[in-house]
Design an enzyme around this catalytic site. Structure first.
Site, short mmCIF file in Angstrom:
data_model
loop_
_atom_site.label_atom_id
_atom_site.label_comp_id
_atom_site.label_asym_id
_atom_site.label_seq_id
_atom_site.Cartn_x
_atom_site.Cartn_y
_atom_site.Cartn_z
N GLU A 540 8.86 2.84 24.66
CA GLU A 540 8.51 3.01 23.08
C GLU A 540 7.29 3.00 22.81
O GLU A 540 6.39 2.08 23.23
CB GLU A 540 9.76 2.26 22.33
CG GLU A 540 9.23 2.34 20.69
CD GLU A 540 10.15 1.88 19.94
OE1 GLU A 540 10.87 0.66 20.28
OE2 GLU A 540 10.20 2.07 18.71
N ASN A 598 8.42 6.52 17.01
CA ASN A 598 9.00 6.16 15.78
C ASN A 598 8.58 7.43 14.66
O ASN A 598 7.66 8.04 14.51
CB ASN A 598 8.51 5.08 15.44
CG ASN A 598 9.07 3.86 15.92
OD1 ASN A 598 10.53 3.62 15.96
ND2 ASN A 598 8.10 3.31 16.93
N GLU A 630 12.64 8.83 17.39
CA GLU A 630 13.49 7.55 16.97
C GLU A 630 13.59 7.63 15.54
O GLU A 630 12.24 7.85 14.70
CB GLU A 630 12.83 6.08 17.19
CG GLU A 630 12.99 5.79 18.59
CD GLU A 630 12.79 4.40 18.75
OE1 GLU A 630 12.68 3.55 17.85
OE2 GLU A 630 12.52 3.95 20.06
N ASP A 660 17.39 4.27 15.45
CA ASP A 660 16.72 3.10 15.71
C ASP A 660 17.50 1.99 14.67
O ASP A 660 18.05 2.25 13.70
CB ASP A 660 15.30 3.11 15.19
CG ASP A 660 14.48 2.22 15.74
OD1 ASP A 660 15.03 1.22 16.60
OD2 ASP A 660 13.12 2.41 15.71
N GLU A 717 17.78 -3.42 21.76
CA GLU A 717 16.46 -3.95 21.80
C GLU A 717 16.49 -5.07 21.27
O GLU A 717 17.54 -5.55 20.73
CB GLU A 717 15.57 -2.81 20.99
CG GLU A 717 16.16 -2.80 19.40
CD GLU A 717 15.16 -1.87 18.61
OE1 GLU A 717 13.97 -1.72 18.92
OE2 GLU A 717 15.49 -1.28 17.70
P1 C2E Z 1 11.11 -0.79 15.92
O1 C2E Z 1 10.96 0.72 16.07
O2 C2E Z 1 12.28 -1.17 15.82
O3 C2E Z 1 10.16 -1.34 17.18
C1 C2E Z 1 10.74 -2.55 17.87
C2 C2E Z 1 10.34 -3.61 17.43
O4 C2E Z 1 10.84 -4.99 17.99
C3 C2E Z 1 8.61 -3.72 17.98
O5 C2E Z 1 7.83 -4.57 17.02
C4 C2E Z 1 8.75 -4.48 19.13
O6 C2E Z 1 7.51 -5.31 19.47
C5 C2E Z 1 9.73 -5.79 18.75
N1 C2E Z 1 10.44 -6.18 20.01
C6 C2E Z 1 10.68 -5.66 20.90
N2 C2E Z 1 11.44 -6.57 21.86
C7 C2E Z 1 11.47 -7.51 21.19
C8 C2E Z 1 12.18 -8.86 21.44
O7 C2E Z 1 12.75 -9.22 22.43
N3 C2E Z 1 12.17 -10.01 20.59
C9 C2E Z 1 11.57 -9.78 19.46
N4 C2E Z 1 11.61 -10.56 18.41
N5 C2E Z 1 11.00 -8.32 18.85
C10 C2E Z 1 10.85 -7.65 20.11
P2 C2E Z 1 6.56 -3.94 16.47
O8 C2E Z 1 5.96 -3.28 17.43
O9 C2E Z 1 5.90 -5.13 15.70
O10 C2E Z 1 7.16 -2.71 15.55
C11 C2E Z 1 7.83 -3.09 14.39
C12 C2E Z 1 8.28 -1.87 13.68
O11 C2E Z 1 7.03 -1.15 13.32
C13 C2E Z 1 9.09 -0.92 14.52
O12 C2E Z 1 10.16 -1.42 14.81
C14 C2E Z 1 8.97 0.42 13.91
O13 C2E Z 1 9.80 0.57 12.88
C15 C2E Z 1 7.40 0.18 13.24
N6 C2E Z 1 6.60 0.96 14.11
C16 C2E Z 1 5.94 0.45 15.23
N7 C2E Z 1 4.93 1.41 15.52
C17 C2E Z 1 5.35 2.45 14.84
C18 C2E Z 1 4.70 4.07 14.57
O14 C2E Z 1 3.89 4.37 15.32
N8 C2E Z 1 5.31 4.60 13.38
C19 C2E Z 1 6.04 4.25 12.71
N9 C2E Z 1 6.48 5.11 11.78
N10 C2E Z 1 6.69 2.97 12.75
C20 C2E Z 1 6.18 2.35 13.78
MG MG Z 2 13.94 -0.91 16.31
MG MG Z 3 11.40 1.75 17.04
#
Ligand code: C2E
Ligand code: MG
Ligand code: MG
Length: 759
Positions: A540, A598, A630, A660, A717
């Site tokens: 992802e 995303n 997603e 998602d 996830e």
């Molecule tokens: P998401 O799409 O649900 O992404 C998964 C989030 O869960 C990611 O956080 C990831 O680092 C985190 N994660 C993965 N595995 C684990 C785990 O085992 N434990 C825990 N506690 N967390 C885990 P991240 O990277 O901080 O992203 C947060 C959210 O930000 C994403 O949730 C998504 O909604 C948004 N996001 C990130 N990148 C983009 C992007 O390029 N565009 C958009 N529109 N939203 C983004």
């Molecule tokens: Mg997610």
């Molecule tokens: Mg996601």
């Protein structure tokens, strides 16, 4: 006898000449006409003087000529004077030339008399033993008399006409001259027809001339003036009172009588009533003015009073007058104008500008009290207008306004800031947050069939520094308001400095975004996705900002900011492109890996998401199934149908669509069955919150079954432990993502990891 008359005539001639000169020098417009008149009077009198003194025929004849031609000149100038004095507008009219022509012909005929003898002859007579030459009139003489009389009578006629036509008080100006002329005319006629050798009527003429001189240049018609002034004063809109030196009222105009309810012929009570009505009458002051209001039964009236002293020629006080102007209408109009400029038409509350001024004065003058600012905003007011119509919208606004008015206590200042926003400044000690929370923040309006809940959000700013601009205070209260999420139970937010810092930070990163994309500070991190055997099958893409000052920024620091201001579209487009770039660069072992990207719900407002992504895979010539899409449930919250259509288009074009964060939001299982989806991404994080592990397990198991029943692949996830992985695997979950396998990492690290895994 002769000598006496001669002396009288000479005196008259001298006087007339003198007055003539004085008239000529007069600054009055009539002066010129009077001077000509007086000079022409001299000629016939001089003729008579010659006649009186002459003892032979020749001199008598010369005297007669002088006399008659003089009479013509006199008639001429009398007529001219008349026109001028009576202001006859046809002064230059051709009809008038008839008189002048007649008199000119008469003068000319005398020049022919020595040859034809048609006008007059002379005969010698003896009176009291003295020899005189007396005139014997012929036809020409008759013509002369007719001509002179016509001119004279026309002049008289004009005066009579004027005397009759002008208002009576002006007539005096005319009948004094008319009277003089009639007298002179009768006197003159008597002598003409009595044929006495010495014409005493000349004295009458001279007196007439002098009277005209006096009346037209020096006489001031005091009665006329009196009446005129009285008339003017009585017609003035002010109430006017004249007082004599002993302060007794001697005259009041009709408005004055009306004001004090006295009669013009009984002014005894004027002083008493004036003192009863007004607080101050400038007693002891000569010239004085003041503005005062008086309360009558019918309401308050506003007056301006002016007192002026009147002095005589020696500057001695002989009285004074008082004028009282009723300004009520003007002042009420002015007050109304001020009211309209400072009050909102619809609600009657203060306008924003006026409210700001009031607050500014309040908080800067009362430094003892601490004040707060409240910014009230009706949620979704546009919707109320759309659904119920503007009239109901107006009603809602009035209701809020009334609510504020009813609950306001001392020291409150409030007004309408804009369409659906209201502002209040109140002493913090009188705060009624509880009341606002319970009553104002939610109420119901109904149009009979539909009930609409109205929500109010309130942002509060506690004034610490009263010197800052009121608009900034409201900005801060508004900022607090914007932090209120769309939750049903939270309606009030109080500003603190973190909010401001947050806002500044938000603004800072917003301005930096474009540069950050260009400089590749914004990068995609990849988090591996594995299958049930633990093999990496894709990743992802998760955005990161490698900020030169702020350091490593995870998405929660900036994504919400850009979602709010719409800049998220820029971020996403860039990440999508990067993902395509990466996929297209992969070959060999990595040739089958996919990347999920995303898509923010906000992206749909700013672009055609499908067209954008489709164009990208075409540009990079990649298989659409390798770029997974997603979306979250919130995407479906508005315009569900069209959004579904978009997802269908994606699937038809070969993209894989993933839901998602399933379970973390407002999951609508009902919607799920119709949604064009391939993969259900279940968030472990929301399950970890559940205290009861067994319960979480049950939910998870059921969601996974639901997923397979719907024909969807499942991806969990947030998998952090081996146990979780094993359990999920056993429950039949297809794909996995989480820290247990790997955290999100740079592309290079991800590629290394893949290579290592392989090896
Ligand atoms: P998401 O799409 O649900 O992404 C998964 C989030 O869960 C990611 O956080 C990831 O680092 C985190 N994660 C993965 N595995 C684990 C785990 O085992 N434990 C825990 N506690 N967390 C885990 P991240 O990277 O901080 O992203 C947060 C959210 O930000 C994403 O949730 C998504 O909604 C948004 N996001 C990130 N990148 C983009 C992007 O390029 N565009 C958009 N529109 N939203 C983004
Ligand atoms: Mg997610
Ligand atoms: Mg996601």
């Amino acid at each position: 006898m002769r000598e006496v008359f001669a002396i009288i005539y000479i005196v008259l001639i001298v006087l007339l000449g003198l007055f003539g000169v004085i008239s000529k020098k007069s600054s009055k417009a009539i002066g010129k006409a009077v001077s000509y008149l007086l000079f022409t009077f001299i000629v016939p009198i001089a003729g008579n003087l010659i006649l009186v003194l002459s003892e032979n025929e020749l001199l008598s004849t010369i005297g007669s000529y002088t006399y008659f031609i003089g009479m013509d000149l006199m008639a001429f100038s009398l007529f001219d004077f008349t026109l001028s004095y009576c202001n006859i507008p046809w002064r230059h009219n051709k009809k008038i030339y008839f008189i002048y022509t007649l008199l000119t012909i008469d003068v000319l005929q005398y020049f022919f008399n020595p040859f034809f003898g048609h006008a007059f002859g002379m005969e010698a007579i003896t009176v009291d033993g003295t020899l005189y030459y007396r005139l014997v009139p012929y036809l020409g003489q008759t013509f002369h008399r007719i001509a002179v009389y016509i001119a004279f009578i026309t002049s008289l006629g004009i005066f009579i006409y004027k005397t009759i036509r002008v208002p009576r008080i002006y007539a005096e100006k005319y009948y004094i001259i008319l009277f003089t002329m009639v007298l002179a005319g009768i006197w003159q006629s008597y002598y003409i027809f009595s044929r006495t050798p010495i014409d005493r009527s000349m004295m009458g003429l001279a007196v007439c001339g002098m009277l005209i001189f006096y009346f037209s240049l020096f006489y001031r018609p005091f009665r006329l003036l009196d009446r005129m002034l009285a008339n003017i004063a009585s017609k003035m809109s002010e109430a006017i009172f004249f007082f004599d030196a002993s302060k007794r009222c001697i005259w009041a105009n009709s408005n004055g009588c009306k004001l004090l309810e006295v009669r013009s012929d009984n002014l005894e009570h004027v002083n008493q009533r004036l003192f009863a009505m007004f607080d101050d009458l400038g007693v002891g002051q000569d010239n004085w003015s003041s503005k005062q209001s008086v309360n009558f039964e019918k309401g308050t009236q506003y007056f301006s009073l002016d007192k002026h002293i009147v002095t005589d020629a020696k500057n001695k006080k002989i009285g004074y007058f008082l004028s009282i102007q009723d300004n009520t209408e003007e002042i009420l109009k002015h007050q109304q104008e001020i009211y309209e400029a400072t009050h909102d038409k619809l609600t009657g509350l203060f306008t924003k500008e006026h409210l700001f001024n009031q607050i500014k004065n309040k908080v800067s003058s009362e430094t003892e009290t601490s004040y707060s600012i409240a910014y009230l905003d009706i949620k979704d007011f546009k919707m109320v207008n759309d659904i119920f119509g503007n009239d109901t919208g107006d009603l809602v606004l009035k209701r809020v306004a009334n609510w504020i008015r009813e609950n306001a206590t001392e020291g409150w200042a409030y007004g309408r800031l804009s369409g659906d926003a209201f502002g209040i400044c109140y002493p913090t000690s009188t705060e009624k947050l509880d009341l606002v929370q319970r009553r104002l923040s939610k109420f119901v309006i109904s149009n009979g069939s539909i009930d609409q809940h109205i929500l109010m959000h309130v942002g509060i700013y506690r004034i610490i520094d009263p010197s800052i601009d009121v608009s900034i205070m409201f900005d801060r209260a508004h900022l607090a308001l914007t932090t209120i999420k769309n939750e049903y139970n939270m309606h009030i937010a109080i500003y603190d400095d973190n909010m401001r810092n947050q806002l500044l930070w938000d603004q800072k990163i917003s301005t930096e975004l474009e540069g950050a994309i260009e400089n590749r500070q914004i990068v995609p991190y990849l988090q591996p996705i594995v299958d049930n055997k633990g093999t990496i099958i894709g990743a992802e893409a998760l955005v990161r900002w490698l900020h030169p000052e702020e350091g490593f920024l995870p998405p929660f620091k900036f994504i919400p900011v850009f979602e709010k201001n719409g800049m998220i579209a820029q971020v996403d487009k860039y990440i999508w492109r990067s993902a395509c770039e990466i996929i297209s660069s992969w070959n060999g072992d990595k040739a089958n890996l996919f990347i999920s990207v995303n898509i923010s719900p906000k992206d749909f407002y700013f672009m055609d998401v499908y067209a954008e992504i489709k164009a990208l895979v075409e540009e990079f010539k990649i298989d659409p199934s390798r770029l997974r899409i997603e979306i979250t449930e919130t995407v479906m919250m508005t315009e569900a149908e069209s959004r579904m259509a978009i997802l269908s288009k994606f699937r038809k074009s070969g993209f894989i669509v993933e839901m998602d964060d399933f379970g973390s939001g407002y999951s609508s299982l009902n919607q799920l069955k119709d949604m064009p989806l391939d993969v259900l991404k279940i968030d472990m994080k929301f399950l970890s919150k559940a205290e009861d592990n067994h319960r979480a397990e049950t939910i998870l198991r059921n969601v996974l079954r639901l997923s397979s029943d719907l024909g969807l692949f499942s991806l969990t996830e947030g998998v952090e432990t081996e146990d979780q992985y094993k359990m999920l695997n056993e429950m039949g979950c297809n794909l996995f993502q989480g820290y247990y396998f790997a955290k999100p990492m740079s592309v290079a690290d991800f590629e290394k990891l893949c290579d290592k895994n392989k090896g």
